[in-house]
Design a protein around this motif. Sequence first.
Motif, PDB file in Angstrom:
ATOM      1  N   LEU A  75       0.839  -1.200   0.000  1.00 31.17           N
ATOM      2  CA  LEU A  75       0.000   0.000   0.000  1.00 31.17           C
ATOM      3  C   LEU A  75       0.875   1.252   0.000  1.00 31.17           C
ATOM      4  CD1 LEU A  75      -2.789  -0.936   2.587  1.00 31.17           C
ATOM      5  CD2 LEU A  75      -2.569  -1.607   0.183  1.00 31.17           C
ATOM      6  N   TRP A  76       0.436   2.283  -0.725  1.00 30.82           N
ATOM      7  CA  TRP A  76       1.200   3.529  -0.768  1.00 30.82           C
ATOM      8  C   TRP A  76       0.238   4.714  -0.867  1.00 30.82           C
ATOM      9  CZ3 TRP A  76       0.867   6.471  -5.346  1.00 30.82           C
ATOM     10  CH2 TRP A  76       0.352   5.803  -6.459  1.00 30.82           C
ATOM     11  N   GLY A  77       0.747   5.887  -0.478  1.00 31.47           N
ATOM     12  CA  GLY A  77      -0.089   7.080  -0.492  1.00 31.47           C
ATOM     13  C   GLY A  77      -1.003   7.159   0.711  1.00 31.47           C
ATOM     14  N   ASP A  78      -1.736   8.250   0.831  1.00 31.34           N
ATOM     15  CA  ASP A  78      -2.615   8.431   1.992  1.00 31.34           C
ATOM     16  C   ASP A  78      -4.077   8.594   1.597  1.00 31.34           C
ATOM     17  OD1 ASP A  78      -2.475  10.909   0.822  1.00 31.34           O
ATOM     18  OD2 ASP A  78      -1.831  11.987   2.619  1.00 31.34           O
ATOM     19  N   ASP A  79      -4.445   8.187   0.385  1.00 33.71           N
ATOM     20  CA  ASP A  79      -5.847   8.250  -0.028  1.00 33.71           C
ATOM     21  C   ASP A  79      -6.673   7.218   0.729  1.00 33.71           C
ATOM     22  OD1 ASP A  79      -5.485  10.251  -1.973  1.00 33.71           O
ATOM     23  OD2 ASP A  79      -4.847   8.784  -3.466  1.00 33.71           O
ATOM     24  N   SER A  80      -7.895   7.575   1.046  1.00 33.71           N
ATOM     25  CA  SER A  80      -8.839   6.626   1.629  1.00 33.71           C
ATOM     26  C   SER A  80     -10.240   7.001   1.186  1.00 33.71           C
ATOM     27  CB  SER A  80      -8.759   6.629   3.160  1.00 33.71           C
ATOM     28  OG  SER A  80      -9.369   7.790   3.692  1.00 33.71           O
ATOM     29  N   LEU A  81     -11.126   6.031   1.231  1.00 34.32           N
ATOM     30  CA  LEU A  81     -12.498   6.263   0.809  1.00 34.32           C
ATOM     31  C   LEU A  81     -13.156   7.350   1.646  1.00 34.32           C
ATOM     32  CD1 LEU A  81     -14.946   3.574  -0.358  1.00 34.32           C
ATOM     33  CD2 LEU A  81     -15.751   5.256   1.278  1.00 34.32           C
ATOM     34  N   ASP A  82     -12.989   7.280   2.960  1.00 34.03           N
ATOM     35  CA  ASP A  82     -13.633   8.274   3.831  1.00 34.03           C
ATOM     36  C   ASP A  82     -13.099   9.685   3.589  1.00 34.03           C
ATOM     37  OD1 ASP A  82     -15.488   6.678   5.219  1.00 34.03           O
ATOM     38  OD2 ASP A  82     -13.908   5.896   6.501  1.00 34.03           O
ATOM     39  N   LYS A  83     -11.793   9.813   3.436  1.00 33.81           N
ATOM     40  CA  LYS A  83     -11.206  11.136   3.186  1.00 33.81           C
ATOM     41  C   LYS A  83     -11.665  11.686   1.841  1.00 33.81           C
ATOM     42  CE  LYS A  83      -6.805  10.291   4.030  1.00 33.81           C
ATOM     43  NZ  LYS A  83      -5.349  10.545   4.217  1.00 33.81           N
ATOM     44  N   HIS A  88     -15.557  15.862  -0.845  1.00 31.44           N
ATOM     45  CA  HIS A  88     -16.713  16.299  -1.625  1.00 31.44           C
ATOM     46  C   HIS A  88     -17.946  16.522  -0.741  1.00 31.44           C
ATOM     47  CE1 HIS A  88     -14.424  15.535  -5.244  1.00 31.44           C
ATOM     48  NE2 HIS A  88     -14.194  14.285  -4.852  1.00 31.44           N
ATOM     49  N   ASN A  89     -17.699  16.622   0.577  1.00 35.50           N
ATOM     50  CA  ASN A  89     -18.754  16.911   1.564  1.00 35.50           C
ATOM     51  C   ASN A  89     -19.793  15.792   1.679  1.00 35.50           C
ATOM     52  OD1 ASN A  89     -17.735  19.573   2.230  1.00 35.50           O
ATOM     53  ND2 ASN A  89     -18.538  20.252   0.257  1.00 35.50           N
ATOM     54  N   PHE A  90     -19.315  14.557   1.577  1.00 31.50           N
ATOM     55  CA  PHE A  90     -20.183  13.406   1.772  1.00 31.50           C
ATOM     56  C   PHE A  90     -19.620  12.498   2.865  1.00 31.50           C
ATOM     57  CE2 PHE A  90     -20.917  14.330  -2.830  1.00 31.50           C
ATOM     58  CZ  PHE A  90     -22.266  14.656  -2.733  1.00 31.50           C
ATOM     59  N   HIS A  91     -20.504  11.646   3.399  1.00 30.80           N
ATOM     60  CA  HIS A  91     -20.142  10.630   4.381  1.00 30.80           C
ATOM     61  C   HIS A  91     -20.673   9.296   3.877  1.00 30.80           C
ATOM     62  CE1 HIS A  91     -20.455   8.278   8.162  1.00 30.80           C
ATOM     63  NE2 HIS A  91     -19.455   9.041   8.581  1.00 30.80           N
ATOM     64  N   ARG A  92     -20.057   8.208   4.298  1.00 28.05           N
ATOM     65  CA  ARG A  92     -20.506   6.894   3.811  1.00 28.05           C
ATOM     66  C   ARG A  92     -21.965   6.615   4.163  1.00 28.05           C
ATOM     67  NH1 ARG A  92     -16.873   2.328   5.929  1.00 28.05           N
ATOM     68  NH2 ARG A  92     -15.205   3.769   5.373  1.00 28.05           N
ATOM     69  N   ASP A  93     -22.474   7.232   5.246  1.00 28.52           N
ATOM     70  CA  ASP A  93     -23.880   7.031   5.592  1.00 28.52           C
ATOM     71  C   ASP A  93     -24.829   7.718   4.610  1.00 28.52           C
ATOM     72  OD1 ASP A  93     -22.966   5.618   7.747  1.00 28.52           O
ATOM     73  OD2 ASP A  93     -23.480   7.126   9.256  1.00 28.52           O
ATOM     74  N   ASP A  94     -24.297   8.605   3.777  1.00 30.98           N
ATOM     75  CA  ASP A  94     -25.119   9.272   2.770  1.00 30.98           C
ATOM     76  C   ASP A  94     -25.354   8.399   1.544  1.00 30.98           C
ATOM     77  OD1 ASP A  94     -25.072  11.632   4.324  1.00 30.98           O
ATOM     78  OD2 ASP A  94     -23.199  12.286   3.384  1.00 30.98           O
ATOM     79  N   ILE A  95     -24.540   7.370   1.375  1.00 36.39           N
ATOM     80  CA  ILE A  95     -24.602   6.536   0.178  1.00 36.39           C
ATOM     81  C   ILE A  95     -25.908   5.739   0.159  1.00 36.39           C
ATOM     82  CG2 ILE A  95     -23.474   4.728  -1.159  1.00 36.39           C
ATOM     83  CD1 ILE A  95     -21.817   7.281  -0.918  1.00 36.39           C
ATOM     84  N   THR A  96     -26.644   5.833  -0.949  1.00 40.62           N
ATOM     85  CA  THR A  96     -27.907   5.091  -1.079  1.00 40.62           C
ATOM     86  C   THR A  96     -27.720   3.745  -1.774  1.00 40.62           C
ATOM     87  OG1 THR A  96     -28.456   6.146  -3.202  1.00 40.62           O
ATOM     88  CG2 THR A  96     -29.228   7.244  -1.178  1.00 40.62           C
ATOM     89  N   ASP A  97     -26.692   3.652  -2.632  1.00 35.13           N
ATOM     90  CA  ASP A  97     -26.471   2.436  -3.408  1.00 35.13           C
ATOM     91  C   ASP A  97     -24.969   2.232  -3.617  1.00 35.13           C
ATOM     92  OD1 ASP A  97     -29.378   1.753  -4.690  1.00 35.13           O
ATOM     93  OD2 ASP A  97     -29.060   3.936  -4.640  1.00 35.13           O
ATOM     94  N   VAL A  98     -24.531   1.001  -3.482  1.00 33.32           N
ATOM     95  CA  VAL A  98     -23.156   0.631  -3.840  1.00 33.32           C
ATOM     96  C   VAL A  98     -23.241  -0.414  -4.939  1.00 33.32           C
ATOM     97  CG1 VAL A  98     -20.945  -0.301  -3.083  1.00 33.32           C
ATOM     98  CG2 VAL A  98     -22.314   1.077  -1.505  1.00 33.32           C
TER      99      VAL A  98
END
Length: 288
Positions: A75-83, A88-98
């Motif tokens: 693994l490299w870099g510091d990107d993450s899904l939550d960050k 973009h001013n969203f949270h994983r709890d906002d997701i309606t569909d994956v």
Amino acid sequence: MNLYPIKAGNFKLDGGAMFGVVPKVLWNKTNPADQNNLIDIAARCLLIENGDQLILIDSGMGDKQSEKFFSYYSLWGDDSLDKSLAKHNFHRDDITDVFITHLHFDHCGGVIQWNDKKTGYELAFKNAKIWSNQEHWKWATEPNAREKASFLKENILPIEESGQLNFITRTQLNTSYQEESELGFGILFADGHTEKQMIPHINYKGKTIVFMADLLPTVGHIPLPYVMGYDTRPLLTLDEKKLFLEKAATNNWYLFLEHDAHNEIITVQHTEKGVRLKEVFTCYEIFN
């Protein structure tokens, strides 16, 4: 409709495995390897904001696996899904569909996380429907020996147990492309990499954005023989890629590259040598 790139992390994979029978002297020009023969790989997901829907396509490999497991993938870099969502001013709890293109761990691992006490697993997107398709689900839950290491039970079974698993309806079983789906975009079903991988085609401001998943992992995979060693049916991938790239060049589709760490969106063109790279764009240039 708004589109946002979501960077779920970066890792490395063996260059030889990523390019199959193609010699390193050729693929190393576009995807340079390090001293361990590893090449840079991204987990670039796509977020679609469309009215009340917030649809995430793929989720990266997540963070619940062991330190030993992650050591295999550098693994490299510091990107993450939550960050990336927060950017973009969203949270994983906002997701309606994956929407999961296929159930290999680097595409669906982020859907499942440990519970608070680390005694079991739970959905990382508590308010979302999780989308696969019946044929691929059966393929993944009854895996062949070749793919078994990529279909991890802890990534797959908790989705079904959650009650939030949904299957895309295949309305035209005699064709590989379906113009409409429950999520509002077209889907190409491709079988070369794995059974019924789903490739979304999204109409956006007069453009067709295609989320490439593992049909075209990187720019370096555009030439037809450049097929991953991971593919279960490489000759079928060859045919699927040829047909797709010809359509992409003719129609000037914009190809969103999930795994190319250094090229985000590309177009392709017809040449005397076959379909080749035309232009490279950042997501910002296309989405804004």
